[in-house]
Design an enzyme around this catalytic site. Structure first.
Site, PDB file in Angstrom:
ATOM      1  CB  THR A   1       2.796   0.032   4.740  1.00 24.96           C
ATOM      2  OG1 THR A   1       3.707  -0.537   3.766  1.00 24.96           O
ATOM      3  CG2 THR A   1       3.900   1.606   4.186  1.00 24.96           C
ATOM      4  CG  ASP A   2       6.353  -4.690   5.058  1.00 23.49           C
ATOM      5  OD1 ASP A   2       6.214  -3.771   3.779  1.00 23.49           O
ATOM      6  OD2 ASP A   2       6.398  -6.004   3.995  1.00 23.49           O
ATOM      7  CD  GLU A   3       6.431  -0.498   0.275  1.00 23.60           C
ATOM      8  OE1 GLU A   3       7.292   0.643  -0.048  1.00 23.60           O
ATOM      9  OE2 GLU A   3       5.940  -0.670  -0.782  1.00 23.60           O
TER      10      GLU A   3
ATOM     11  CE1 TYR B   1       2.201   3.684   0.605  1.00 24.51           C
ATOM     12  CE2 TYR B   1       3.964   2.420   0.091  1.00 24.51           C
ATOM     13  CZ  TYR B   1       2.750   3.281   0.650  1.00 24.51           C
ATOM     14  OH  TYR B   1       1.670   2.059   1.450  1.00 24.51           O
TER      15      TYR B   1
ATOM     16  CB  SER C   1       3.895  10.423   3.356  1.00 25.47           C
ATOM     17  OG  SER C   1       3.162   8.793   2.122  1.00 25.47           O
ATOM     18  CE  LYS C   2       0.329   3.830   4.665  1.00 20.57           C
ATOM     19  NZ  LYS C   2      -1.089   4.241   5.310  1.00 20.57           N
TER      20      LYS C   2
ATOM     21  CG  ASN D   1       4.669  -5.370  -1.393  1.00 24.55           C
ATOM     22  OD1 ASN D   1       5.013  -5.720  -0.887  1.00 24.55           O
ATOM     23  ND2 ASN D   1       5.235  -4.908  -2.464  1.00 24.55           N
ATOM     24  CG  ASN D   2      -2.534  -6.498   1.503  1.00 25.63           C
ATOM     25  OD1 ASN D   2      -3.164  -6.168   1.776  1.00 25.63           O
ATOM     26  ND2 ASN D   2      -1.604  -5.858   1.431  1.00 25.63           N
TER      27      ASN D   2
ATOM     28  NE  ARG E   1       9.372  -5.009  -2.531  1.00 22.57           N
ATOM     29  CZ  ARG E   1      10.675  -4.788  -2.620  1.00 22.57           C
ATOM     30  NH1 ARG E   1      11.491  -5.260  -1.964  1.00 22.57           N
ATOM     31  NH2 ARG E   1      10.795  -2.872  -2.853  1.00 22.57           N
TER      32      ARG E   1
END
Ligand code: NAD
Ligand code: TYD
Length: 369
Positions: A135-137, A161, A164-165, A190-191, A225
């Protein structure tokens, strides 16, 4: 190129869309889906293709290293596409433990299984690829003036989250660097699209607009987003697996930066336009304000902000475009239009999720066969 895939998390939102995408675009390939069926796993989303002889569903956990090794060996699988994860930021704030167990320990278990299976005595490797979906996060939060995230942006995750990614991304990188595992990673924005669990912004707002319930906008609604239609993400993943260079990461975006309040207003207006003048929709969704001549925007309710809420995510997909030929096909209007229409046409899918009966569907339609 024929590939035989182990797709983890293939009963989740992106997973089911990727299974459908892959089988449609890669006729000769086989897919083994491995999914532990948390609340987010929904086999009803694979309705219509569960009988496809190219698809096998295995109910199991990525942390079961022996099971993964057996699946890879028995099915002679040469590719892992790793999507299984705990994926919702708000849940990671409520209870981070499962995020560490699945996203960090689980990814490491999968990497170990891949290495144990694909590395031969003497150290050489059978042909293989481990593709990690991230993810970009992991890059943290941007101000409104910052340039968009790109592959070289330093990691600065802010939620349990995203932390952890980020940890899982680093483990994938380390297995490549230290052991020679052939890996690619995609970090996407974001999908949105069909089959998304209605705890995430887009499906939650659509269900609430149709049910006449408040639309909870966190804080002032000005967080930004980048929105990526799920099929465009699937295209990016396929390109990275087929044309990506091992050890590289690719940022996949949708070119659709919007504030949350813009998104919510756009959804209100799209549903409004479809309901007005359509008696069938008015009869099916009598509680939606549009059905009685009011504005759906009346439902917008500003609520307490999420702790640590990242202000802005944005993706510079230049590298994926240059090196993989990646380009999102959907615009904001086309992607959101398709999504609104899908949720209007697939009420049985989301009502089953909302009332919990989606888990019964699995028992009566799949496990009993
Ligand atoms: P999702 O929550 O809808 O689905 C996750 C799936 O993983 C579920 O089917 C669940 O049952 C399964 N799973 C969870 N723990 C497991 C375990 N221990 N073993 C086996 N299966 C397990 O998630 P999603 O939105 O489809 O996201 C898929 C991946 O894409 C995740 O890795 C996520 O971090 C990443 N991602 C998602 C988005 C997004 O906007 N949805 C954006 C960027 C990256
Ligand atoms: P979400 O779909 O949870 O994705 P992420 O947090 O991974 O970006 O949320 C998208 C944005 O929408 C995020 O800024 C939080 C906001 N949001 C709300 O304002 N209200 C809601 O009810 C939800 C679920 C999210």
């Amino acid at each position: 190129m024929v590939a035989d895939l182990l797709l983890t998390g293939g009963a989740g939102f992106i997973g089911v869309n990727l299974v459908r995408w892959w089988l449609e675009h890669n006729e000769g390939d086989r897919i083994v889906v491995l999914d532990s069926m948390t609340y987010a796993g929904n086999l009803q989303s694979l309705d219509g293709i569960l009988d496809d002889p190219r698809l096998e569903f295995v109910h199991g956990d990525i942390r079961d290293t022996e099971l993964v090794e057996r699946l890879l060996t028995d099915n002679k699988l040469d590719t892992i596409v790793h999507l299984a994860a705990e994926s919702h930021v708000d849940r990671s704030i409520e209870g981070p433990d499962e995020f560490i167990d699945t996203n960090v320990v689980g990814t490491h278990s999968l990497l170990k299984a891949a290495r144990n299976t694909w590395q031969q005595e003497g150290g050489s490797w059978k042909p293989h690829r481990f593709h990690h979906v991230s993810t970009d996060e992991v890059y943290g939060s941007l101000t409104s003036d910052d340039p968009a995230f790109e592959e070289e942006t330093p990691y600065a995750p802010n939620s349990p989250y995203s932390a952890s990614k980020a940890a899982s991304d680093h483990l994938v990188r380390a297995y490549h660097h230290t052991f020679g595992l052939q890996v690619t990673t995609t970090n996407c924005s974001n999908n949105y699209g069909p089959y998304q669990f209605p705890e995430k912004l887009i499906p939650l707002m659509l269900m609430n607009i149709l049910g006449g319930k408040p639309l909870p906008v966190y804080g002032d609604g000005m967080n930004i987003r980048d929105w990526l239609y799920v099929d465009d993400h699937c295209r990016g993943i396929e390109l990275a697996i087929k044309s990506g260079v091992s050890g590289e990461t690719y940022c996949i975006g949708g070119n659709n930066e919007r504030t949350n309040i813009e998104i919510v207003r756009a959804l209100c207006s799209m549903v409004q336009n479809r309901i007005e003048g359509n008696q069938d929709l008015k009869d099916r969704f009598p509680n939606s304000p549009a059905s009685s001549g009011s504005s759906n925007e009346e439902l917008i309710t500003y609520v307490k902000d999420r702790p640590g809420h990242d202000l802005r995510y944005a993706i510079n997909a230049e590298k994926a475009s240059r090196e993989l030929g990646y380009r999102p096909a959907e615009t904001f209007e086309s992607g959101f239009g398709r999504t609104v229409d899908w949720y209007l046409e697939n009420e049985t899918w989301w009502t089953a999720v909302m009332d919990g009966t989606y888990k019964d569907w699995i028992e009566t339609n799949y496990e009993s066969r």
